[in-house]
Design an enzyme around this catalytic site. Structure first.
Site, PDB file in Angstrom:
ATOM      1  N   HIS A 194       0.792  -1.238   0.000  1.00 10.70           N
ATOM      2  CA  HIS A 194       0.000   0.000   0.000  1.00 10.70           C
ATOM      3  C   HIS A 194       0.821   1.284   0.000  1.00 10.70           C
ATOM      4  O   HIS A 194       0.258   2.356  -0.216  1.00 10.70           O
ATOM      5  CB  HIS A 194      -1.013  -0.012   1.163  1.00 10.70           C
ATOM      6  CG  HIS A 194      -0.420   0.174   2.515  1.00 10.70           C
ATOM      7  ND1 HIS A 194      -1.105   0.777   3.548  1.00 10.70           N
ATOM      8  CD2 HIS A 194       0.791  -0.166   3.027  1.00 10.70           C
ATOM      9  CE1 HIS A 194      -0.354   0.797   4.624  1.00 10.70           C
ATOM     10  NE2 HIS A 194       0.788   0.226   4.338  1.00 10.70           N
ATOM     11  N   HIS A 195       2.131   1.210   0.233  1.00 10.34           N
ATOM     12  CA  HIS A 195       2.976   2.412   0.124  1.00 10.34           C
ATOM     13  C   HIS A 195       3.510   2.623  -1.299  1.00 10.34           C
ATOM     14  O   HIS A 195       4.057   3.694  -1.593  1.00 10.34           O
ATOM     15  CB  HIS A 195       4.164   2.331   1.079  1.00 10.34           C
ATOM     16  CG  HIS A 195       3.799   2.426   2.521  1.00 10.34           C
ATOM     17  ND1 HIS A 195       3.014   3.437   3.022  1.00 10.34           N
ATOM     18  CD2 HIS A 195       4.116   1.632   3.583  1.00 10.34           C
ATOM     19  CE1 HIS A 195       2.852   3.260   4.325  1.00 10.34           C
ATOM     20  NE2 HIS A 195       3.501   2.173   4.683  1.00 10.34           N
ATOM     21  N   ALA A 196       3.387   1.626  -2.148  1.00 13.29           N
ATOM     22  CA  ALA A 196       3.903   1.745  -3.515  1.00 13.29           C
ATOM     23  C   ALA A 196       3.010   2.685  -4.315  1.00 13.29           C
ATOM     24  O   ALA A 196       1.829   2.425  -4.532  1.00 13.29           O
ATOM     25  CB  ALA A 196       3.961   0.372  -4.174  1.00 13.29           C
ATOM     26  N   HIS A 237      -0.363   5.098   6.919  1.00 11.44           N
ATOM     27  CA  HIS A 237      -1.247   5.570   5.851  1.00 11.44           C
ATOM     28  C   HIS A 237      -0.818   4.970   4.521  1.00 11.44           C
ATOM     29  O   HIS A 237       0.363   4.969   4.173  1.00 11.44           O
ATOM     30  CB  HIS A 237      -1.192   7.097   5.764  1.00 11.44           C
ATOM     31  CG  HIS A 237      -2.014   7.656   4.648  1.00 11.44           C
ATOM     32  ND1 HIS A 237      -1.463   8.369   3.592  1.00 11.44           N
ATOM     33  CD2 HIS A 237      -3.342   7.592   4.397  1.00 11.44           C
ATOM     34  CE1 HIS A 237      -2.425   8.724   2.760  1.00 11.44           C
ATOM     35  NE2 HIS A 237      -3.579   8.271   3.221  1.00 11.44           N
ATOM     36  N   ASN A 239      -0.337   5.679   1.383  1.00 13.45           N
ATOM     37  CA  ASN A 239      -0.192   6.795   0.449  1.00 13.45           C
ATOM     38  C   ASN A 239      -0.289   6.349  -1.007  1.00 13.45           C
ATOM     39  O   ASN A 239      -0.851   7.048  -1.855  1.00 13.45           O
ATOM     40  CB  ASN A 239       1.139   7.515   0.690  1.00 13.45           C
ATOM     41  CG  ASN A 239       2.329   6.567   0.689  1.00 13.45           C
ATOM     42  OD1 ASN A 239       2.403   5.666   1.527  1.00 13.45           O
ATOM     43  ND2 ASN A 239       3.266   6.759  -0.216  1.00 13.45           N
TER      44      ASN A 239
END
EC number: 3.5.1.98
Length: 687
Positions: A194-196, A237, A239
């Site tokens: 989910h940070h990619a 988060h 992002n």
């Protein structure tokens, strides 16, 4: 064949569905009860529900995903290859799967596969794909150098393969849910995703598994999947996921994450509550940014009940995808939150009530191997229909309530379930006034009529103009031996608005002002008085918000230097409440007040303790401890710490209340009697 339910009744089950009956909770649902008379739709619905019951849940796991590892075998990295193994082993130990997929497994095993270039390019750029894929042929030296310039990433020659495998497995598992092969599913994959971001990897994430999966479902199944809900409960988060769908009206992204004003990773303000999407996607991003560490079961369930589920019901998704990180679980050294497996189970169960139960879980973070395995097992059991366990806490802490209130105000602009709609509290018209100014004007008028208390001029550019008319004083405080200085927040207004608007019913609204008790008492004692009101928002000359704590400190120093220190008062008493305490404690650290100040009474509620500056002179903390009463709510975090609070925080007193105004009213008699007692002790030395 026949399957027995918990009451001994028998139910006809097709041989092909035999394996499903190894799950006890499902057999309870397979009864011979006939539907009550009703429409044909009732029968069709029950037939659909029965088919859902008979379906298995899906699970995807491939040990090859453990090939992604650090170059050094001794490097103890939190994104440990054993994470997926421990999750799978926990589910296997519970009897739900076996090492070799079998028809008797409770979970239907979904085969893993690599994502294709076409699938990855639905979210990521060709340049990013090439950057990740090129690591397959790099030397160890080049990989080590790449790691140094990357954002919290490590690589080996298998990393790109594992990233494609994780992403492809997520797509394949979710496809099984959408096509009805399974009723719901869990993809135990790594590396996380989910940070990619669309154009760069980061934060342990190479490809964004959830984003690529969601985009794939929308494009491949346009008749079945028109709206996708992504719930991200990883402590960080997401992002990358937010960026991928920020302008997309068909994807609702909801993230619950530790934020701390952007200080927590990924360290930007992108996860703030105010970021709600843009263009056609405006309102399709819901950020729930926790303000501090220590959030637990009650806080997350409160967020689900107040925000996540109401918005999800209104959005009415065709598919639910969960970015399932377990780094908010108790025991995770990175997250420092307190979620139990039961909380994850409850959240999963609530989401299963959406989208006809089409829920896909994709593993994200979680770095305590014990916490991640027990939490993942709880989620898996919820997917199977096993009731969740009992929560560790059942109510939200004040910090969580404040965050949720802030989120609902912002989201009320986009969702009917969040009504009444929040309005712009910044007066722009000449006929509009802030209520705290109206109340202060009323207070000043009443205090003048009752006690001849007047406005104290603030003639300094460094102090905000907002404090004009906020500092009041008795007419002759200069000549009084005894002086009470009260620094407090604006009084509370309690009232009820209509369900659709923010209009208050004035007849049913009340002004709660416990400070008036202390003012009246001081005047009856013939003391001098300085009453300093701190507005909730402090602005500069252009009406832009400024740091309120800095302004409060500056104001307290100004009043001391220009008024209090010049008075003849020998016995000075301070009372502070809420944010105002920062100003008084800073004053005690910055000026020599110990000769004349006999006591400081502070009311903090649930707010963090406020201590003297660490550079203060050696005996000042001891003086402050002996000459202070600091009322702190029994629910304040300070009482949970093993170590006793240092003396620089003052003499702490527990209070059953959480609001400072309630505390000031509750302890009014005890405080005033204590001040008189101190005055009696001081009289022999002051005469």
């Amino acid at each position: 064949m026949l399957a027995s339910n918990s009451d001994g009744a028998s139910t006809s089950v097709k041989p092909s569905d035999d394996a499903v009956n190894t799950v006890t909770p499902w057999s309870i649902l397979l009864t011979n009860n006939k539907p009550m008379s009703g429409s044909e739709n009732t029968l069709n619905n029950e037939s659909h529900e029965m088919s859902q019951i008979l379906k298995k849940s899906g699970l995807c796991y491939d040990p090859r995903m453990r090939f992604h590892a650090t170059l050094s075998e001794v490097d103890d990295h939190p994104e440990d290859p054993r994470r997926v193994l421990r999750v799978f082993e926990a589910i296997k130990k519970a009897g739900y799967v076996s090492n070799v997929p079998s028809p008797s497994d409770v979970f239907l095993r979904i085969p893993a596969r690599e994502a294709t270039l076409e699938e990855l390019l639905q979210v990521h750029s060709q340049e990013m794909y090439d950057r990740v894929t090129n690591t397959e042929k790099m030397s160890h030296e080049d990989l080590a150098n790449l790691e140094k310039i990357s954002d919290s990433l490590y690589y080996n020659n298998e990393s790109a393969f594992c990233a494609r495998l994780a992403c492809g497995s997520a797509i394949e598992t979710c496809t099984a849910v959408v096509t009805g092969q399974v009723k719901n599913a869990f993809a135990v994959v790594r590396p996380p995703g989910h940070h990619a971001e669309p154009h760069k990897p980061g934060g342990f994430c190479l490809f964004n598994n959830v984003s690529v999966t969601a985009r794939s479902m929308l494009q491949r199944f346009p008749d079945k999947i028109k709206r996708v809900l992504i719930v991200d409960w990883d402590i960080h988060h997401g992002n990358g996921t937010q960026m991928a769908f920020y302008d997309d009206p068909n994807v609702l992204y909801v993230s619950l994450h530790r934020y701390e004003n952007g200080r927590f990773y990924p360290g930007t303000n992108y996860g703030c509550a105010e970021n709600c999407g843009e263009g056609p996607g405006l309102g399709r991003t819901v950020n729930i940014p926790w303000s501090c560490a220590g959030m637990g079961d009650g806080d997350y369930i409160y967020a689900f009940q107040r925000v996540v589920m109401p918005v999800a019901y209104e959005f009415d998704p065709d598919l639910v995808i969960v970015s399932c990180g377990f780094d908010a679980a108790a025991g995770d050294h990175i997250g420092q939150f307190l979620l139990t497996p039961a909380a994850y189970a409850h959240m999963t169960q609530m989401l299963m009530g959406l989208a006809d139960g089409k829920v896909f879980i994709s593993l994200e973070g979680g770095y305590n191997l014990d916490s991640i395995s027990t939490s993942a097992l709880a989620v898996a059991q919820s997917l199977l229909g096993i009731p969740p366990g009992r929560l560790h806490t059942t109510y939200a802490c004040p910090q969580a309530v404040a965050t949720i209130n802030h989120v609902t105000k912002i989201q009320s602009q986009y969702w009917r379930c969040m009504r009444p709609k929040h309005f712009d509290a910044n007066p722009k018209d000449a006929h509009v006034d802030r209520l705290h100014d109206v109340i202060r004007t009323y207070q000043a008028k009443k205090l003048f009529e009752d006690w001849k208390i007047t406005n104290m001029p603030i003639l300094r550019d460094s102090v905000s103009n907002v404090f004009n008319n906020q500092v009041l004083c008795s007419s002759n405080f200069f000549q009084k031996d005894n002086l009470l200085v009260i620094v407090h927040e604006s009084p509370r207004v309690l009232g009820n608005g209509t369900s659709e608007t923010n209009v208050l019913n004035l007849n049913d609204s009340l002004l709660v002002d416990p400070v008036s008790l202390y003012v009246e008492w001081a005047m009856q004692q013939d003391w001098g008085l300085i009453d300093i009101n701190i507005p909730e928002v402090v602005t500069d000359g252009e009406n832009a918000p400024v740091d309120i704590l800095s302004e409060v400190k500056e104001l307290c120093l100004y009043v001391w230097d220009n008024y209090v220190e010049l008075s003849i008062s020998k016995n000075i008493f301070f009372i502070g409440g809420g944010k105002a305490v920062h100003g008084l404690v800073n004053l005690a650290s910055s000026r020599n007040v110990s000769d004349r100040v006999k006591c400081m009474v502070n009311f903090l509620g649930t707010e963090p303790l406020v201590g003297l500056k660490t550079a203060s002179e050696e005996d000042l903390p001891t003086w402050y401890y002996r000459h202070s009463l600091v009322f702190v709510s029994s629910s304040n975090e300070c009482w949970k710490k093993a170590k006793r609070a240092k003396r620089r925080y003052g003499r702490l007193m527990q209070s059953e209340h959480t609001e400072t105004s309630d505390m000031m009213e509750q302890h009014y008699r005890a405080v005033t009697q204590y001040l008189l007692h101190l005055l009696q002790k001081a009289r022999p030395t002051s005469q």
